[in-house]
Every structure is written in structure tokens, then in C-alpha cells.
Write a protein that holds these residues in place. Structure first.
Motif, PDB file in Angstrom:
ATOM      1  N   ILE A  41       0.917  -1.229  -0.068  1.00 51.59           N
ATOM      2  CA  ILE A  41      -0.131   0.008  -0.016  1.00 51.59           C
ATOM      3  C   ILE A  41       1.047   1.497  -0.132  1.00 51.59           C
ATOM      4  O   ILE A  41       0.744   2.159  -0.653  1.00 51.59           O
ATOM      5  N   ALA A  42       1.917   1.288   0.873  1.00 51.57           N
ATOM      6  CA  ALA A  42       2.790   2.487   0.872  1.00 51.57           C
ATOM      7  C   ALA A  42       3.525   2.701  -0.477  1.00 51.57           C
ATOM      8  O   ALA A  42       3.560   3.772  -0.775  1.00 51.57           O
ATOM      9  N   ALA A  43       3.891   1.586  -1.155  1.00 52.00           N
ATOM     10  CA  ALA A  43       4.522   1.817  -2.411  1.00 52.00           C
ATOM     11  C   ALA A  43       3.477   2.213  -3.357  1.00 52.00           C
ATOM     12  O   ALA A  43       4.127   3.145  -4.262  1.00 52.00           O
ATOM     13  N   ARG A  44       2.532   1.723  -3.404  1.00 58.83           N
ATOM     14  CA  ARG A  44       1.617   2.271  -4.433  1.00 58.83           C
ATOM     15  C   ARG A  44       0.992   3.702  -4.308  1.00 58.83           C
ATOM     16  O   ARG A  44       0.990   4.274  -5.269  1.00 58.83           O
ATOM     17  N   ALA A  45       0.950   3.836  -2.886  1.00 59.87           N
ATOM     18  CA  ALA A  45       0.604   5.224  -2.607  1.00 59.87           C
ATOM     19  C   ALA A  45       1.610   6.436  -2.646  1.00 59.87           C
ATOM     20  O   ALA A  45       1.435   7.560  -2.576  1.00 59.87           O
ATOM     21  N   GLY A  46       2.877   5.763  -2.628  1.00 60.86           N
ATOM     22  CA  GLY A  46       4.207   6.825  -2.823  1.00 60.86           C
ATOM     23  C   GLY A  46       4.349   7.400  -1.436  1.00 60.86           C
ATOM     24  O   GLY A  46       4.924   8.525  -1.390  1.00 60.86           O
ATOM     25  N   VAL A  47       4.170   6.683  -0.460  1.00 62.57           N
ATOM     26  CA  VAL A  47       4.540   7.201   0.858  1.00 62.57           C
ATOM     27  C   VAL A  47       5.478   6.062   1.666  1.00 62.57           C
ATOM     28  O   VAL A  47       5.494   5.040   1.188  1.00 62.57           O
ATOM     29  N   GLY A  48       5.966   6.594   2.962  1.00 62.48           N
ATOM     30  CA  GLY A  48       6.641   5.595   3.561  1.00 62.48           C
ATOM     31  C   GLY A  48       5.861   4.952   4.563  1.00 62.48           C
ATOM     32  O   GLY A  48       4.810   5.143   4.694  1.00 62.48           O
ATOM     33  N   LYS A  49       6.263   3.519   4.858  1.00 63.33           N
ATOM     34  CA  LYS A  49       5.595   2.531   5.666  1.00 63.33           C
ATOM     35  C   LYS A  49       5.233   3.217   6.825  1.00 63.33           C
ATOM     36  O   LYS A  49       4.042   3.033   7.442  1.00 63.33           O
ATOM     37  N   GLN A  50       6.140   4.011   7.605  1.00 62.04           N
ATOM     38  CA  GLN A  50       5.792   4.570   8.706  1.00 62.04           C
ATOM     39  C   GLN A  50       4.774   5.739   8.588  1.00 62.04           C
ATOM     40  O   GLN A  50       3.838   5.819   9.756  1.00 62.04           O
ATOM     41  N   THR A  51       4.638   6.170   7.604  1.00 63.35           N
ATOM     42  CA  THR A  51       3.392   7.149   7.359  1.00 63.35           C
ATOM     43  C   THR A  51       2.052   6.488   7.703  1.00 63.35           C
ATOM     44  O   THR A  51       1.180   6.955   8.357  1.00 63.35           O
TER      45      THR A  51
END
Length: 204
Positions: A41-51
Motif C-alpha cells: 500500500i505504501a509503495a503504491r501510494a508513494g509514501v513511507g511505511k511509517q506514514t
């Protein structure tokens, strides 16, 4: 040199949140719930996992919130209140209209994958099941209770009926047929559920 204004953190966070919602819904539809991960999900959304972990505890939490947001968006697009069942004075017509809208939603690819994922995960994960019930199902079920109570007060439903049991005549058969693929779901099917529930099965 002109000094640029500082970035708006609130706006940036909302943009990220929206991207995460979209990513979660898209991945569940494409690869299924078991293969959907927070990392994906993080990669697809372009955010860090920590977000993601800053806002949610698990992928189930993300998907549930994304689905609630999707449902609210659909209601706004349709020009309807998210939490309202019409009361025209005709109980059968009102319930049939709502169930027809439910059929449309259950057949909509945008809703079908996340709905099935959340329902299935809720069976094996008690916490997810309880949250799914509390945040999604309970508000919807209460609408039926309110509408049936209104009909009861108008003399269209007999006194003393347990309204929570009564609403299951509409909801449970549709949910079972949809979840377990025991038969097609259609307007004709849900209209028949309403007729059977309100008129009974005994000869008249």
C-alpha cells in the motif's frame, strides 16, 4: 530573493491519506486481501511505511477506513444522505428501494472486493469483525430499525415486534446469498424478500 511559503503540512497529509485509501482499495481488487500488505500500500501510494503506521495499526484498519470513505463519496455523488432511509409512508417501497441500491453497490467492482475482504477477515479476526460491525454494519442496521419503528408507530407493523430480528428478514438472506454465492442477487430477489417478510408465508 522571494521567500517561498512553508508547505502546508495538513494539506500534504490529506493528500497522502487520499493516496493511501486509493492504493488500499486498488490492491485488494487486483491481488486480493491476503496478498495486500502495508508495504505494498505504501509503495503504491508513494509514501513511507511509517506514514501508514502513524495513522493506522494494520492493513485491515486502512481498508476499513478507505471503504467507509468510499461509501460516503458514493452517497454524495448520488445526492443522497449517507445515513438516511426514505420514509414515504410506504414501508415496502422504501425498503425495496434501499435494497435495490444495496444490490447495485454489491455488484459494483469498486465495492465488491473490499466488502468481501472485510467480511471474510472479520470471520477469522475478531477485532476486525467487531470494528467492521461497529463502524460499518451497526449504523446501517440502525437505519432499518428506525424505519421499521416509524412504520410501527404508523400502524404498519404490529406492536411488540423485535425490530432487530425483523430487519434480519431483509438483510441476512441477501448477505448470505452474496457472500456464499448461493444464487444471483437482483432487484427481483430483494423485492421478493420484502414481500415475503412483510406479508408472511401462510395462505391468506
Amino acid at each position: 530573493m522571494v521567500k517561498k511559503p512553508a508547505p502546508d503540512a495538513t494539506r500534504r497529509s490529506e493528500k497522502s491519506r487520499r493516496a493511501i485509501y486509493d492504493a488500499a482499495l486498488a490492491l485488494v481488487a487486483e491481488v486480493g486481501y491476503p496478498k495486500t500488505t502495508v508495504e505494498g500500500i505504501a509503495a503504491r501510494a508513494g509514501v513511507g511505511k511509517q506514514t501508514i503506521y502513524r495513522w493506522w495499526g494494520s492493513k485491515a484498519d486502512v481498508l476499513l477506513e478507505a471503504f467507509l470513505d468510499l461509501s460516503a463519496q458514493a452517497a454524495r455523488e448520488a445526492g443522497a444522505e449517507p445515513y438516511a432511509i426514505p420514509d414515504t409512508g410506504d414501508l415496502a417501497a422504501d425498503i425495496k428501494a434501499v435494497l435495490r441500491a444495496t444490490v447495485d453497490q454489491l455488484k459494483d467492482p469498486r465495492f465488491e472486493a473490499p466488502s468481501r475482504a472485510l467480511a471474510a477477515e472479520g470471520v477469522v479476526n475478531e477485532q476486525v469483525g467487531r470494528e467492521f460491525m461497529t463502524k460499518l454494519m451497526e449504523p446501517a442496521l440502525q437505519l432499518y430499525v428506525d424505519r421499521l419503528r416509524s412504520a410501527q408507530e404508523a400502524g404498519q407493523v404490529r406492536p411488540g415486534i423485535d425490530l432487530r430480528i425483523a430487519l434480519e428478514f431483509f438483510i441476512s438472506p441477501l448477505a448470505q446469498r452474496w457472500l456464499q454465492y448461493t444464487g444471483p442477487i437482483s432487484y427481483e430477489y430483494t423485492d421478493t424478500l420484502v414481500d415475503y417478510a412483510l406479508n408472511g408465508l401462510a395462505p391468506r
